[in-house]
Motif scaffolding. Structure first.
Motif, mmCIF file in Angstrom:
data_model
loop_
_atom_site.group_PDB
_atom_site.id
_atom_site.type_symbol
_atom_site.label_atom_id
_atom_site.label_comp_id
_atom_site.label_asym_id
_atom_site.label_seq_id
_atom_site.Cartn_x
_atom_site.Cartn_y
_atom_site.Cartn_z
ATOM 1 N N LYS A 189 0.826 -1.214 0.000
ATOM 2 C CA LYS A 189 0.000 0.000 0.000
ATOM 3 C C LYS A 189 0.858 1.262 0.000
ATOM 4 O O LYS A 189 0.632 2.182 -0.797
ATOM 5 C CB LYS A 189 -0.927 -0.011 1.215
ATOM 6 C CG LYS A 189 -1.908 1.136 1.243
ATOM 7 C CD LYS A 189 -2.858 1.001 2.435
ATOM 8 C CE LYS A 189 -3.963 2.021 2.373
ATOM 9 N NZ LYS A 189 -3.697 3.230 3.074
ATOM 10 N N SER A 190 1.868 1.303 0.851
ATOM 11 C CA SER A 190 2.693 2.517 0.926
ATOM 12 C C SER A 190 3.533 2.713 -0.332
ATOM 13 O O SER A 190 3.700 3.843 -0.802
ATOM 14 C CB SER A 190 3.567 2.513 2.181
ATOM 15 O OG SER A 190 4.505 1.480 2.143
ATOM 16 N N LEU A 191 4.058 1.623 -0.910
ATOM 17 C CA LEU A 191 4.820 1.745 -2.161
ATOM 18 C C LEU A 191 3.936 2.241 -3.298
ATOM 19 O O LEU A 191 4.349 3.088 -4.086
ATOM 20 C CB LEU A 191 5.448 0.404 -2.551
ATOM 21 C CG LEU A 191 6.789 0.055 -1.949
ATOM 22 C CD1 LEU A 191 7.220 -1.332 -2.396
ATOM 23 C CD2 LEU A 191 7.848 1.065 -2.304
ATOM 24 N N ALA A 192 2.727 1.688 -3.394
ATOM 25 C CA ALA A 192 1.816 2.092 -4.467
ATOM 26 C C ALA A 192 1.529 3.593 -4.390
ATOM 27 O O ALA A 192 1.555 4.292 -5.410
ATOM 28 C CB ALA A 192 0.515 1.294 -4.390
ATOM 29 N N GLU A 193 1.292 4.091 -3.188
ATOM 30 C CA GLU A 193 1.006 5.518 -3.006
ATOM 31 C C GLU A 193 2.225 6.379 -3.348
ATOM 32 O O GLU A 193 2.099 7.395 -4.024
ATOM 33 C CB GLU A 193 0.556 5.783 -1.570
ATOM 34 C CG GLU A 193 -0.811 5.203 -1.271
ATOM 35 C CD GLU A 193 -1.170 5.239 0.216
ATOM 36 O OE1 GLU A 193 -0.333 5.667 1.045
ATOM 37 O OE2 GLU A 193 -2.289 4.822 0.547
ATOM 38 N N ALA A 194 3.398 5.967 -2.899
ATOM 39 C CA ALA A 194 4.608 6.755 -3.145
ATOM 40 C C ALA A 194 5.001 6.736 -4.620
ATOM 41 O O ALA A 194 5.378 7.777 -5.182
ATOM 42 C CB ALA A 194 5.750 6.223 -2.288
ATOM 43 N N LEU A 195 4.916 5.579 -5.258
ATOM 44 C CA LEU A 195 5.295 5.474 -6.666
ATOM 45 C C LEU A 195 4.350 6.258 -7.569
ATOM 46 O O LEU A 195 4.759 6.755 -8.624
ATOM 47 C CB LEU A 195 5.349 4.008 -7.101
ATOM 48 C CG LEU A 195 6.511 3.204 -6.536
ATOM 49 C CD1 LEU A 195 6.318 1.719 -6.814
ATOM 50 C CD2 LEU A 195 7.839 3.690 -7.093
ATOM 51 N N GLN A 196 3.101 6.387 -7.155
ATOM 52 C CA GLN A 196 2.130 7.122 -7.949
ATOM 53 C C GLN A 196 2.557 8.577 -8.128
ATOM 54 O O GLN A 196 2.328 9.183 -9.169
ATOM 55 C CB GLN A 196 0.765 7.047 -7.267
ATOM 56 C CG GLN A 196 -0.391 7.349 -8.173
ATOM 57 C CD GLN A 196 -1.707 6.969 -7.531
ATOM 58 O OE1 GLN A 196 -1.842 6.955 -6.317
ATOM 59 N NE2 GLN A 196 -2.680 6.668 -8.360
ATOM 60 N N MET A 197 3.239 9.120 -7.128
ATOM 61 C CA MET A 197 3.725 10.502 -7.232
ATOM 62 C C MET A 197 4.803 10.632 -8.304
ATOM 63 O O MET A 197 5.037 11.729 -8.819
ATOM 64 C CB MET A 197 4.238 10.978 -5.877
ATOM 65 C CG MET A 197 3.103 11.118 -4.875
ATOM 66 S SD MET A 197 3.541 11.465 -3.157
ATOM 67 C CE MET A 197 4.946 12.493 -3.252
#
Length: 163
Positions: A120-128
């Motif tokens: 979840k945290s990787l998906a959110e960070a990579l989206q940026m």
């Protein structure tokens, strides 16, 4: 005299062929089952299967594989996951999407609470960075689990001890 078979080398050749095929033939990864085949070959070619290995499949805008690599090796029950390393590996090959993967040497493909939180945290960070995290696959033996699909993935015939 029989010649010794180098399974790591064979796995690397198969992996190279699959990556080349996706580029040349325009074949894209469309489901976790296809991705799991790349993951199994990458782990056989480069991983120490007694330890957790973390890697990623890098995809272009057409979901064609541009790179498959291991980026971290851990202990028997954990591998370090650093956003910086995941992003760096994706950016170096101009990937617009990735499929993260790791193995569970203990034999259970079910994700841990930490696996779910990291995803979840990787998906959110990579989206940026405009990089999509399409899935996070866990491989254990002949089983795989797709975190994004929330299901087990069949990728190999039932043969004990493949991975």
């Amino acid at each position: 005299m029989s010649k010794k078979i180098d399974y790591r080398q064979m796995a690397q050749q198969c992996l190279n062929h699959l990556v080349r095929e996706t580029r040349v033939n325009g074949r894209s990864i469309t489901d976790p089952e296809e991705a799991a085949q790349f993951v199994a070959l990458a782990l056989l070619a480069h991983g120490d299967l007694q330890r957790e290995n973390l890697g990623l499949i890098c995809l272009n805008t057409s979901n064609r594989v541009v790179d498959v690599r291991l980026i971290a090796q851990g202990t028997v029950n954990q591998a370090p996951v650093y956003l910086r390393e995941v992003a760096r590996a994706a950016l170096l090959v101009s990937a617009t999407g990735i499929i993260l993967f790791h193995n569970h040497p203990g034999g259970q493909a079910q994700p841990s609470a930490e696996d779910l939180a990291v995803t979840k945290s990787l998906a959110e960070a990579l989206q940026m960075l405009e990089i999509m995290l399409y899935d996070h696959l866990i491989i254990a033996g002949n089983e795989a689990y797709s975190i994004m699909g929330n299901r087990r993935v069949q990728f190999a015939p039932d043969q004990p001890g493949l991975l």
